[in-house]
Scaffold this motif. Structure first.
Motif, PDB file in Angstrom:
ATOM      1  N   GLY A   1      -7.139  -7.548  -2.925  1.00  0.00           N
ATOM      2  CA  GLY A   1      -6.140  -8.269  -2.758  1.00  0.00           C
ATOM      3  C   GLY A   1      -7.136  -8.907  -4.002  1.00  0.00           C
ATOM      4  O   GLY A   1      -5.392 -10.582  -4.571  1.00  0.00           O
TER       5      GLY A   1
ATOM      6  N   LYS B   1       0.851  -7.793   2.169  1.00  0.00           N
ATOM      7  CA  LYS B   1       0.021  -6.647   3.141  1.00  0.00           C
ATOM      8  C   LYS B   1       0.034  -5.530   2.027  1.00  0.00           C
ATOM      9  O   LYS B   1       0.311  -4.534   2.352  1.00  0.00           O
TER      10      LYS B   1
ATOM     11  N   ILE C   1      -5.167  -9.203   3.797  1.00  0.00           N
ATOM     12  CA  ILE C   1      -6.230  -8.430   4.114  1.00  0.00           C
ATOM     13  C   ILE C   1      -5.727  -7.401   5.040  1.00  0.00           C
ATOM     14  O   ILE C   1      -6.272  -8.261   6.291  1.00  0.00           O
ATOM     15  N   GLU C   2      -5.594  -5.732   5.408  1.00  0.00           N
ATOM     16  CA  GLU C   2      -5.856  -5.477   6.693  1.00  0.00           C
ATOM     17  C   GLU C   2      -6.256  -4.259   7.066  1.00  0.00           C
ATOM     18  O   GLU C   2      -5.694  -2.982   6.592  1.00  0.00           O
ATOM     19  N   PRO C   3      -7.467  -4.531   7.131  1.00  0.00           N
ATOM     20  CA  PRO C   3      -8.407  -3.855   8.023  1.00  0.00           C
ATOM     21  C   PRO C   3      -8.557  -3.863   9.393  1.00  0.00           C
ATOM     22  O   PRO C   3      -9.376  -3.671   9.916  1.00  0.00           O
TER      23      PRO C   3
ATOM     24  N   ARG D   1      -2.582  -1.675   4.297  1.00  0.00           N
ATOM     25  CA  ARG D   1      -3.173  -1.233   5.656  1.00  0.00           C
ATOM     26  C   ARG D   1      -3.909  -0.385   5.157  1.00  0.00           C
ATOM     27  O   ARG D   1      -3.650   0.379   5.060  1.00  0.00           O
ATOM     28  N   SER D   2      -5.382  -0.672   6.084  1.00  0.00           N
ATOM     29  CA  SER D   2      -6.319   0.601   6.262  1.00  0.00           C
ATOM     30  C   SER D   2      -7.370   0.597   7.154  1.00  0.00           C
ATOM     31  O   SER D   2      -6.968  -0.271   7.600  1.00  0.00           O
TER      32      SER D   2
ATOM     33  N   GLN E   1     -12.899  -2.727  -1.035  1.00  0.00           N
ATOM     34  CA  GLN E   1     -10.857  -1.764  -1.729  1.00  0.00           C
ATOM     35  C   GLN E   1     -10.724  -3.060  -1.487  1.00  0.00           C
ATOM     36  O   GLN E   1      -9.569  -3.234  -2.087  1.00  0.00           O
ATOM     37  N   GLN E   2      -9.854  -3.913   0.016  1.00  0.00           N
ATOM     38  CA  GLN E   2      -9.224  -4.719   0.748  1.00  0.00           C
ATOM     39  C   GLN E   2      -9.409  -5.859  -0.783  1.00  0.00           C
ATOM     40  O   GLN E   2      -8.264  -6.748  -0.913  1.00  0.00           O
TER      41      GLN E   2
ATOM     42  N   ASP F   1       0.929  -1.239  -0.335  1.00  0.00           N
ATOM     43  CA  ASP F   1      -0.051   0.015  -0.106  1.00  0.00           C
ATOM     44  C   ASP F   1       0.713   1.288  -0.139  1.00  0.00           C
ATOM     45  O   ASP F   1       2.332   1.314   0.720  1.00  0.00           O
TER      46      ASP F   1
ATOM     47  N   MET G   1      -7.801   3.174   1.532  1.00  0.00           N
ATOM     48  CA  MET G   1      -5.970   3.369   1.283  1.00  0.00           C
ATOM     49  C   MET G   1      -6.247   3.982  -0.046  1.00  0.00           C
ATOM     50  O   MET G   1      -6.676   4.389  -1.166  1.00  0.00           O
TER      51      MET G   1
END
Length: 299
Positions: free
Chosen positions: A167, A143, A179-181, A145-146, A162-163, A108, A121
């Protein structure tokens, strides 16, 4: 087509015990990471010197005898680290070939301004070329992040959509997306946000193709084992936990209560190590950190 190395990495992530080291501080977070490590901003004068300093820190961590594939499953790298060498090899090749640690790449480009209680993001304009670079170095996954600030359904649905959209682009390139929310640990609506987040993630997982699996990186939840449905979901390879600003003791305490989640800690991993320590002091401090996080991950 996955390389043999990537197939071996998949087996390791799926079957072995351990945790993932997050060594991916980028532009905005690097000065703080260096300051915590004992390197002041007076010790570098520009970004290149700053990234050289942080690479020295990361090199010291991954070359330490305490850091190896027996307890550390994987390590997340910043692109600048991927472009540099450790021990005469590309950083990703050193991790896998010398340490048996699976390399991941942060892809990201940072966060947009907050809207609807979340920070999406920023667009990742060069993602295809970044994924090609990762594949060329036998990187296993990525990876991104959001951040969720509030329990706002519209915002959380947008962040998860979005993730997963990005992805799927990563999956199409043959890499495993994390996936990192992240839910902000200081959110006044943390539990509410986690409930909305879990529902949105489950909906996206159920919509994946039969052959698609992802990893998830989530903030340690307010309710113990709240993410058990995600841990057990057939489309999820692994659920990893971010420390999110909790100190290592608190992060380990929360993690040990959540069965099936493993650590992917950044600041909590490097807590206590310092540039001014002797090698013996540094290695002992890192070994203690790694052992504590490992035990919390396997409990």
């Amino acid at each position: 087509m996955a390389s043999q190395a990537q197939l071996d990495m998949l087996k390791k992530i799926k079957s072995d015990n351990g945790f993932i080291a997050a060594l991916d501080q980028s532009g905005g977070s690097t000065p703080k990471a260096l300051r915590l490590y004992g390197v002041e901003e007076t010790e570098y004068t520009n970004d290149d010197e700053m990234f050289t300093q942080v690479h020295l820190m990361r090199t010291r961590i991954v070359t330490s005898p305490a850091f190896n594939g027996k307890r550390v499953l994987g390590a997340i790298l910043f692109e600048n680290t991927l472009d540099r060498e450790i021990g005469g090899k590309s950083s990703a090749h050193f991790l896998w070939q010398e340490k048996n640690v699976v390399p991941f790449l942060k892809v990201d480009k940072g966060l947009q301004d907050e809207a609807d209680g979340v920070q999406l993001m920023k667009p990742i304009a060069d993602l295809d070329s970044l994924l090609a670079k990762a594949n060329a170095q036998d990187v296993f996954g990525t990876k991104m992040r959001s951040v969720v600030k509030l329990g706002n359904k519209a915002g959380i649905d947008a962040i998860v959509a979005q993730q997963f959209e990005v992805g799927k682009q990563i999956l199409a390139a043959g890499l495993m997306p994390i996936i990192e929310p992240e839910v902000d640990i200081n959110s006044p609506e943390k539990a509410q946000a986690e409930a909305l987040l879990k529902a949105a993630i489950l909906a996206q997982l159920d919509a994946l193709d039969a052959d698609q699996t992802v990893m998830l990186k989530l903030t340690l939840p307010e309710e113990t084992n709240f993410y058990s449905e995600l841990v057990e979901h057939p489309k999820v390879l692994k659920v990893v936990a971010l420390s999110g600003g909790y100190n290592r003791q608190e992060a380990n305490r929360r993690l040990s209560q959540n069965t099936g989640m493993i650590a992917s800690f950044s600041r909590a991993l490097t807590e206590g190590v310092n540039a001014k320590q002797s090698d013996d002091e540094f290695n002992a401090t890192l070994d203690e950190a790694i052992e504590g996080i490992y035990q919390a991950s396997v409990s």
